[in-house]
Design a protein around this motif. Structure first.
Motif, PDB file in Angstrom:
ATOM      1  N   ASP A   1     -34.058  47.439 111.273  1.00 22.08           N
ATOM      2  CA  ASP A   1     -32.796  48.048 111.675  1.00 22.08           C
ATOM      3  C   ASP A   1     -31.612  47.410 110.952  1.00 22.08           C
ATOM      4  O   ASP A   1     -30.670  48.101 110.547  1.00 22.08           O
ATOM      5  CB  ASP A   1     -32.611  47.939 113.185  1.00 22.08           C
ATOM      6  CG  ASP A   1     -33.667  48.709 113.959  1.00 22.08           C
ATOM      7  OD1 ASP A   1     -34.189  49.715 113.424  1.00 22.08           O
ATOM      8  OD2 ASP A   1     -33.967  48.309 115.097  1.00 22.08           O
TER       9      ASP A   1
ATOM     10  N   GLU B   1     -31.342  48.821 107.508  1.00 23.31           N
ATOM     11  CA  GLU B   1     -30.788  50.174 107.536  1.00 23.31           C
ATOM     12  C   GLU B   1     -29.265  50.144 107.687  1.00 23.31           C
ATOM     13  O   GLU B   1     -28.554  50.918 107.062  1.00 23.31           O
ATOM     14  CB  GLU B   1     -31.409  50.995 108.662  1.00 23.31           C
ATOM     15  CG  GLU B   1     -32.847  51.402 108.409  1.00 23.31           C
ATOM     16  CD  GLU B   1     -33.007  52.271 107.175  1.00 23.31           C
ATOM     17  OE1 GLU B   1     -32.167  53.164 106.949  1.00 23.31           O
ATOM     18  OE2 GLU B   1     -33.969  52.046 106.426  1.00 23.31           O
TER      19      GLU B   1
ATOM     20  N   LYS C   1     -27.853  49.215 104.368  1.00 21.96           N
ATOM     21  CA  LYS C   1     -27.889  50.357 103.446  1.00 21.96           C
ATOM     22  C   LYS C   1     -26.777  51.346 103.764  1.00 21.96           C
ATOM     23  O   LYS C   1     -26.137  51.894 102.874  1.00 21.96           O
ATOM     24  CB  LYS C   1     -29.244  51.061 103.522  1.00 21.96           C
ATOM     25  CG  LYS C   1     -30.366  50.317 102.856  1.00 21.96           C
ATOM     26  CD  LYS C   1     -31.665  51.083 102.999  1.00 21.96           C
ATOM     27  CE  LYS C   1     -32.850  50.283 102.534  1.00 21.96           C
ATOM     28  NZ  LYS C   1     -34.124  50.991 102.762  1.00 21.96           N
ATOM     29  N   SER C   2     -26.555  51.583 105.047  1.00 19.44           N
ATOM     30  CA  SER C   2     -25.504  52.503 105.463  1.00 19.44           C
ATOM     31  C   SER C   2     -24.123  51.997 105.049  1.00 19.44           C
ATOM     32  O   SER C   2     -23.293  52.751 104.539  1.00 19.44           O
ATOM     33  CB  SER C   2     -25.557  52.696 106.979  1.00 19.44           C
ATOM     34  OG  SER C   2     -24.498  53.479 107.424  1.00 19.44           O
TER      35      SER C   2
END
Length: 80
Positions: free
Chosen positions: A59, A62, A65-66
């Motif tokens: 998580d 992620e 990356k966002s």
């Protein structure tokens, strides 16, 4: 004013007004900090917490990356 001059002025206005701003990538760095005891991670930008939450590694990656896709920071290699 004749049509030739009018056409030149219109083309000049189109060429100069259709430019877009140059994309400037951020120099801020995303990183993860591992909890000293648990297998959870905190997302940081320039070594400052983005919030007080701790995440599983998947998580947290992620989230990094966002943030990188929104040009908030550049992702660094994740170390354990």
């Amino acid at each position: 004013m004749n049509y030739k001059n009018l056409a030149i002025l219109i083309m000049l206005a189109i060429v100069t007004s259709c430019g877009s701003a140059k994309f400037v990538p951020t120099t801020d760095k995303c990183s993860l900090e591992k909890h000293w005891k648990e297998a959870i991670y905190q997302v940081r930008i320039n070594d400052e917490k983005i919030n007080t939450h701790w995440y599983l590694k998947k998580d947290a990656k992620e989230i990094m990356k966002s943030l990188a896709s929104k040009n908030k920071c550049m992702s660094q290699d994740i170390t354990e």
